[in-house]
Structures are given as structure tokens and as C-alpha cells.
Motif scaffolding. Structure first.
Motif, mmCIF file in Angstrom:
data_model
loop_
_atom_site.group_PDB
_atom_site.id
_atom_site.type_symbol
_atom_site.label_atom_id
_atom_site.label_comp_id
_atom_site.label_asym_id
_atom_site.label_seq_id
_atom_site.Cartn_x
_atom_site.Cartn_y
_atom_site.Cartn_z
ATOM 1 N N LEU A 237 42.566 39.745 29.143
ATOM 2 C CA LEU A 237 42.578 40.216 30.539
ATOM 3 C C LEU A 237 42.650 41.793 30.575
ATOM 4 O O LEU A 237 42.269 42.206 31.539
ATOM 5 C CB LEU A 237 43.988 39.892 30.883
ATOM 6 C CG LEU A 237 44.553 40.016 32.297
ATOM 7 C CD1 LEU A 237 43.474 39.318 33.310
ATOM 8 C CD2 LEU A 237 46.083 39.479 32.702
ATOM 9 N N THR B 207 43.904 41.697 36.098
ATOM 10 C CA THR B 207 43.535 40.662 37.151
ATOM 11 C C THR B 207 42.779 41.169 38.225
ATOM 12 O O THR B 207 42.065 40.560 38.993
ATOM 13 C CB THR B 207 44.981 40.284 37.613
ATOM 14 O OG1 THR B 207 45.720 39.680 36.593
ATOM 15 C CG2 THR B 207 44.944 38.873 38.542
ATOM 16 N N GLN B 208 42.758 42.564 38.534
ATOM 17 C CA GLN B 208 42.115 43.237 39.593
ATOM 18 C C GLN B 208 40.612 43.038 39.251
ATOM 19 O O GLN B 208 39.691 42.582 40.577
ATOM 20 C CB GLN B 208 42.573 44.663 39.871
ATOM 21 C CG GLN B 208 43.885 44.702 40.664
ATOM 22 C CD GLN B 208 44.499 45.873 40.485
ATOM 23 O OE1 GLN B 208 44.259 46.805 39.759
ATOM 24 N NE2 GLN B 208 45.716 46.184 40.959
ATOM 25 N N ALA C 18 46.290 40.837 43.367
ATOM 26 C CA ALA C 18 46.224 40.777 41.931
ATOM 27 C C ALA C 18 47.746 40.988 41.413
ATOM 28 O O ALA C 18 48.191 40.122 40.289
ATOM 29 C CB ALA C 18 45.174 41.539 41.345
ATOM 30 N N TRP C 19 48.233 42.034 41.801
ATOM 31 C CA TRP C 19 49.415 42.614 41.246
ATOM 32 C C TRP C 19 50.639 41.498 41.643
ATOM 33 O O TRP C 19 51.273 41.041 40.792
ATOM 34 C CB TRP C 19 49.927 43.896 42.046
ATOM 35 C CG TRP C 19 49.360 45.027 41.274
ATOM 36 C CD1 TRP C 19 49.739 45.256 39.872
ATOM 37 C CD2 TRP C 19 49.028 46.151 41.676
ATOM 38 N NE1 TRP C 19 49.294 46.477 39.489
ATOM 39 C CE2 TRP C 19 48.885 47.290 40.397
ATOM 40 C CE3 TRP C 19 48.421 46.784 42.984
ATOM 41 C CZ2 TRP C 19 48.119 48.463 40.935
ATOM 42 C CZ3 TRP C 19 47.913 48.021 43.237
ATOM 43 C CH2 TRP C 19 47.888 48.843 41.967
ATOM 44 N N ILE D 205 50.204 38.127 42.003
ATOM 45 C CA ILE D 205 49.684 37.092 41.322
ATOM 46 C C ILE D 205 50.458 37.158 39.751
ATOM 47 O O ILE D 205 51.032 36.442 39.534
ATOM 48 C CB ILE D 205 48.310 36.924 40.992
ATOM 49 C CG1 ILE D 205 47.457 36.512 42.222
ATOM 50 C CG2 ILE D 205 47.908 35.749 39.887
ATOM 51 C CD1 ILE D 205 46.022 36.249 42.174
ATOM 52 N N ASN D 206 50.261 38.384 39.246
ATOM 53 C CA ASN D 206 50.866 38.635 38.131
ATOM 54 C C ASN D 206 52.228 38.741 38.003
ATOM 55 O O ASN D 206 52.945 38.109 37.164
ATOM 56 C CB ASN D 206 50.232 40.179 37.403
ATOM 57 C CG ASN D 206 49.005 39.978 36.867
ATOM 58 O OD1 ASN D 206 48.225 38.934 36.974
ATOM 59 N ND2 ASN D 206 48.540 41.231 36.216
ATOM 60 N N LEU E 143 39.225 40.610 37.733
ATOM 61 C CA LEU E 143 39.017 39.036 38.106
ATOM 62 C C LEU E 143 38.693 38.951 39.528
ATOM 63 O O LEU E 143 38.036 37.991 39.763
ATOM 64 C CB LEU E 143 39.986 38.304 37.464
ATOM 65 C CG LEU E 143 40.056 38.185 35.826
ATOM 66 C CD1 LEU E 143 41.068 37.415 35.334
ATOM 67 C CD2 LEU E 143 38.752 37.992 35.347
ATOM 68 N N VAL E 144 39.778 39.681 40.342
ATOM 69 C CA VAL E 144 39.780 39.195 41.880
ATOM 70 C C VAL E 144 38.729 40.027 42.704
ATOM 71 O O VAL E 144 37.920 39.582 43.180
ATOM 72 C CB VAL E 144 41.097 39.680 42.446
ATOM 73 C CG1 VAL E 144 41.139 39.668 43.752
ATOM 74 C CG2 VAL E 144 42.109 38.953 41.761
ATOM 75 N N GLN F 272 49.351 44.833 33.767
ATOM 76 C CA GLN F 272 47.990 43.958 33.497
ATOM 77 C C GLN F 272 47.464 43.536 34.904
ATOM 78 O O GLN F 272 46.351 42.898 35.083
ATOM 79 C CB GLN F 272 48.568 42.528 32.870
ATOM 80 C CG GLN F 272 48.803 42.773 31.259
ATOM 81 C CD GLN F 272 47.529 42.638 30.674
ATOM 82 O OE1 GLN F 272 46.396 42.888 31.160
ATOM 83 N NE2 GLN F 272 47.584 42.672 29.458
ATOM 84 N N GLY F 273 48.086 44.177 35.909
ATOM 85 C CA GLY F 273 47.292 44.071 37.288
ATOM 86 C C GLY F 273 45.888 44.626 37.147
ATOM 87 O O GLY F 273 44.988 44.137 37.986
#
Ligand code: HEM
Length: 229
Positions: free
Chosen positions: A27, A171-172, A198-199, A201-202, A174-175, A167-168
Motif C-alpha cells: 500500500l 489509499t489515495q 481514502a483517509w 476508509i483507512n 488507489l482512489v 497510509q492514507g
């Protein structure tokens, strides 16, 4: 006890949780690689494209080194079998990654507050960065205070929240990545919404995992109650 003398269930547990650091490192791969590329780019001197960073390089250098160290070392803090085999590692690594995380978050906050807004960012995104960056710092401080009081449950919860915020960045990617296929370069409210989602979701996933783990309680006699996941 040697590895070969472990009962079959223990072998399964050891092998079974490598997916945790592997997934977390995967990630963080995109932002860490982007950071390495940016540092190489800055070492080559000032260009029109990197002027925003090369005119005042310290915050971005501290940000990339601090945030990447935090995400990479932090990935192993959530692996129960590794922590059981190397209990000293968790403490030593924690002493490195907490200051690294604080430095990474504070430098991110500094850039969000004082740098000119990049072309594709807006004020909403600036406020989101200030909000989540502050949450990351607060989580690290509260996690540290909790462990000094020997409050392991709070320590786990705050560290997991801080790590989820950091880790945002992964994920950002990925989004926002798939959005590039649709709108070329997401900007303004679309980018701010993608980053914020994204933040969130994490944070939701971290909250769910840590509560589920703590809900299991200490478990069987002799089983560690200090695992996170
Ligand atoms: C709450 C956490 C974070 C906040 C508030 C934050 C904030 C920021 C800000 C304000 C910038 C400057 C944006 C610009 O001017 O273009 C930035 C850039 C950057 N951040 Fe973060 N960040 C966070 C987490 C992370 C993490 C965890 C990583 C890496 C693992 C990371 C990697 C980067 C990179 C590589 C850049 C430079 C992008 C480029 O080269 O254009 N950030 N960050």
C-alpha cells in the motif's frame, strides 16, 4: 523452542500473518516510490516543475523521509508472530518510527499551511490535510502517553489510527489513480473528496480491525493479549 518443534497450529500462525506487513508495504509502495523519485529530482537542481519544492527543500525532504520511514517500519508493528519472536524489535522500532511519523506529519502540516496551493488543490483539500495531519500527530502523542501509563489497549488504538492516516497516502493513490482514466487530472473538489474518502476508509478499517482484535480478549492462557490484529 525451535521452529521445527512448534506444534502445527503455531507454524500456521507464523506463516499466516506475513500478509499484514506485505499488504501494508504494498500500500505504501506508490507514495514511497514517488518520494524517492522526488528526492532524485530535487538532487538534480531547480526546474520550473519542481520550483515549489526546490525553493524551500527542507519540509519536503523531512516529509518524504519521515513519512516513508514511519509507513515502512510501522508495517511490522502489526504482525503478531514477528512481535512474539522479537519483542525488543517493537520497542526499538517504535522509538524510531514515532519521531519519524511526527516529523513527517508536522512537515506535511507546514507545507499545507504555508506553501502556495498547487494548481490541482483547493482550500477544502488544504483543510483536510490540516485535519488529518493533526490527527496523525495527536494519535502518536496519545499512543505514546498511553504506553507510558501501560494502557496497552489505548496505545494500540491510537497507534493504529495514526498509521491509518499515514497510509492514507497509499489509499489515495488507489482512489485517485482510476479517476485519471476518466478525467485526465482530478483536481478541485473531486481530488479533495477522493483524498478525504481514502483517509476515512483507512480510519474505518483500522478501527474495525483493532476493535475486533481487542474484542477477542486475552484468549487462551499463555496467549499474548498484546496483539493488535
Ligand atoms: C497526514 C499525512 C500527510 C499529510 C498531511 C501530507 C501532506 C502533504 C503536503 C501538503 C504535500 C505538498 C503537496 C504539494 O505542494 O504538492 C505533500 C507532498 C508529498 N507527500 Fe505527503 N502528506 C501526508 C502523508 C504522506 C505519506 C505517508 C507519504 C509517503 C509515504 C507522503 C508522501 C508525499 C510525497 C512523495 C509528496 C511529494 C509529492 C510530489 O512530489 O509532488 N505523504 N504531502
Amino acid at each position: 523452542m525451535t521452529t521445527t518443534s512448534l506444534p502445527p497450529a503455531a507454524h500456521t500462525r507464523r506463516r499466516g500473518d506475513w500478509w499484514i506487513p506485505a499488504g501494508l508495504l504494498a500500500l505504501t509502495f506508490v507514495p514511497a516510490a514517488a518520494g524517492a523519485a522526488r528526492l532524485v529530482d530535487l538532487s538534480g537542481g531547480r526546474t520550473v516543475e519542481n520550483a515549489r519544492f526546490s525553493d524551500l527543500p527542507l519540509p519536503i525532504i523531512v516529509h518524504i523521509l519521515g513519512a516513508t520511514t514511519f509507513c515502512v517500519l510501522g508495517a511490522f508493528q502489526f504482525m503478531p508472530s514477528f512481535r512474539r519472536r522479537r519483542p525488543g524489535w517493537h520497542r526499538v522500532s517504535g522509538r524510531v518510527l514515532v519521531p519519524a511519523g511526527i516529523a513527517g506529519a508536522l512537515s506535511g502540516l507546514w507545507m499545507a499551511a504555508f506553501s502556495d496551493l498547487p494548481v490541482y488543490d483547493n482550500v477544502a483539500l488544504m483543510w483536510l490535510r490540516l485535519l488529518f495531519g493533526s490527527l496523525m500527530v495527536a494519535g502518536l502523542v496519545l499512543g505514546l502517553v498511553a504506553i507510558r501509563r501501560r494502557d496497552i489497549a489505548s496505545h494500540q488504538r491510537w497507534m493504529a489510527r495514526s498509521y491509518a492516516v499515514a497510509q492514507g497516502a497509499g489509499t489515495q493513490a488507489l482512489v485517485l489513480g482510476p479517476m485519471v482514466l476518466v478525467v485526465d487530472q482530478p483536481g478541485g473538489n473531486l481530488k479533495a473528496a477522493g483524498m478525504g474518502v481514502a483517509w476515512l476508509i483507512n480510519l474505518l478499517v483500522a478501527e474495525w480491525l483493532v476493535r475486533r482484535s481487542q474484542g477477542r480478549g486475552p484468549g487462551r492462557p499463555g496467549q499474548s493479549s498484546r496483539r493488535v490484529w
